[in-house]
Motif scaffolding. Sequence first.
Motif, PDB file in Angstrom:
ATOM      1  N   MET A  85       0.828  -1.217   0.000  1.00  0.00           N
ATOM      2  CA  MET A  85       0.000   0.000   0.000  1.00  0.00           C
ATOM      3  C   MET A  85       0.859   1.263   0.000  1.00  0.00           C
ATOM      4  O   MET A  85       0.460   2.318  -0.463  1.00  0.00           O
ATOM      5  CB  MET A  85      -0.907   0.030   1.241  1.00  0.00           C
ATOM      6  CG  MET A  85      -2.008  -0.990   1.231  1.00  0.00           C
ATOM      7  SD  MET A  85      -3.186  -0.639  -0.070  1.00  0.00           S
ATOM      8  CE  MET A  85      -3.998   0.800   0.606  1.00  0.00           C
ATOM      9  N   TYR A  86       2.058   1.122   0.551  1.00  0.00           N
ATOM     10  CA  TYR A  86       2.940   2.288   0.700  1.00  0.00           C
ATOM     11  C   TYR A  86       3.256   2.906  -0.662  1.00  0.00           C
ATOM     12  O   TYR A  86       3.391   4.114  -0.793  1.00  0.00           O
ATOM     13  CB  TYR A  86       4.215   1.842   1.399  1.00  0.00           C
ATOM     14  CG  TYR A  86       5.119   2.969   1.860  1.00  0.00           C
ATOM     15  CD1 TYR A  86       4.842   3.675   3.017  1.00  0.00           C
ATOM     16  CD2 TYR A  86       6.264   3.298   1.137  1.00  0.00           C
ATOM     17  CE1 TYR A  86       5.671   4.696   3.456  1.00  0.00           C
ATOM     18  CE2 TYR A  86       7.104   4.314   1.569  1.00  0.00           C
ATOM     19  CZ  TYR A  86       6.806   5.010   2.728  1.00  0.00           C
ATOM     20  OH  TYR A  86       7.636   6.017   3.149  1.00  0.00           O
ATOM     21  N   GLU A  87       3.382   2.048  -1.671  1.00  0.00           N
ATOM     22  CA  GLU A  87       3.765   2.557  -2.989  1.00  0.00           C
ATOM     23  C   GLU A  87       2.651   3.353  -3.648  1.00  0.00           C
ATOM     24  O   GLU A  87       2.864   4.017  -4.657  1.00  0.00           O
ATOM     25  CB  GLU A  87       4.192   1.395  -3.879  1.00  0.00           C
ATOM     26  CG  GLU A  87       5.488   0.791  -3.379  1.00  0.00           C
ATOM     27  CD  GLU A  87       6.025  -0.274  -4.296  1.00  0.00           C
ATOM     28  OE1 GLU A  87       5.707  -0.224  -5.496  1.00  0.00           O
ATOM     29  OE2 GLU A  87       6.746  -1.152  -3.814  1.00  0.00           O
ATOM     30  N   THR A  88       1.448   3.261  -3.105  1.00  0.00           N
ATOM     31  CA  THR A  88       0.345   4.041  -3.681  1.00  0.00           C
ATOM     32  C   THR A  88       0.314   5.458  -3.111  1.00  0.00           C
ATOM     33  O   THR A  88      -0.480   6.291  -3.532  1.00  0.00           O
ATOM     34  CB  THR A  88      -1.017   3.379  -3.379  1.00  0.00           C
ATOM     35  OG1 THR A  88      -1.239   3.420  -1.961  1.00  0.00           O
ATOM     36  CG2 THR A  88      -1.048   1.939  -3.841  1.00  0.00           C
ATOM     37  N   LEU A  89       1.165   5.711  -2.143  1.00  0.00           N
ATOM     38  CA  LEU A  89       1.146   7.001  -1.448  1.00  0.00           C
ATOM     39  C   LEU A  89       1.989   8.035  -2.200  1.00  0.00           C
ATOM     40  O   LEU A  89       3.063   7.733  -2.686  1.00  0.00           O
ATOM     41  CB  LEU A  89       1.739   6.787  -0.047  1.00  0.00           C
ATOM     42  CG  LEU A  89       1.582   7.864   1.018  1.00  0.00           C
ATOM     43  CD1 LEU A  89       0.120   8.055   1.381  1.00  0.00           C
ATOM     44  CD2 LEU A  89       2.362   7.456   2.285  1.00  0.00           C
ATOM     45  N   GLY A  90       1.486   9.257  -2.295  1.00  0.00           N
ATOM     46  CA  GLY A  90       2.297  10.367  -2.792  1.00  0.00           C
ATOM     47  C   GLY A  90       2.411  10.448  -4.294  1.00  0.00           C
ATOM     48  O   GLY A  90       1.675   9.797  -5.042  1.00  0.00           O
TER      49      GLY A  90
END
Length: 256
Positions: free
Chosen positions: A72-77
């Motif tokens: 999910m982190y890679e969907t941030l920013g």
Amino acid sequence: MPKYKVTRSDACINCGTCAKSCPYHVHERREGHNRVKPPIDYKCIGFECQNQDFCCVGKCPRQALSLSLNPMYETLGDFRWTADMITGTWIMAETGLPPERKDLEYNTGNSGGGFDKLRFKFPAKPAKVDPSEISTDIPLNRRKDGRADVVISTPVYGGGMSFGSVSLPTMVSKARNACIWNTFSCTGEGGYPEMLKPYDDHMITQVATGLFGVREETIQRVKIVEFKYAQAPNPALADTSSEKRTRKVWPKCAKP
Ligand code: SF4
Ligand code: SF4
């Protein structure tokens, strides 16, 4: 949103070794309890920990722990505000200190700096330039459609700052500077105080979703109207009392 996922499998025997070894308090076992609590992922420093002798993954006697990137982190920013930069900024807001973790970037994002690294280099011996050959003028209406011909002398204008979020002296200062630079200042949302009237030729009336302080008259008095379509809730409301409190009247500036 945690960058890493610390997974504890069913092989765990609740020995508490991980709680003792992790200096970042990802694992906790409260005094008098037999069970370790679920890992607090966001505190984990990630793969850089695997080179440390305290790393819980290697210390666990049952190989019950594993470390992975949180998908999910890679969907941030985005490119500029990367997930690492958002997380680093959040840590700074929480702690008041730059993040110790080397995996977080909190300065430039993927842009490599963008305007953060803008530098002007002047030659030691500048060539002689005739100032009359340089112009930063920009004509704003090139359609020749009968509307006002507006030429600004510098390619920037003062963005909207709402009356209420900034004081009247600030608004007037912006307007005066717009006058001096022969460009524009924008009212922002919140009203068009009467003290800006002498600077009408250098003002933009902003029409925003809240319509705070917008009147037909404040639209008609200016050459440019700015429509703002998107904005989060904004508490900026016109406070005309601050106008009454300010006694000084600034003269209309001369056209440059
Ligand atoms: S070290 Fe391993 S076995 Fe011990 S509590 Fe932690 S996860 Fe469970
Ligand atoms: S990998 Fe390191 S930081 Fe992460 S939980 Fe284990 S010991 Fe703590």
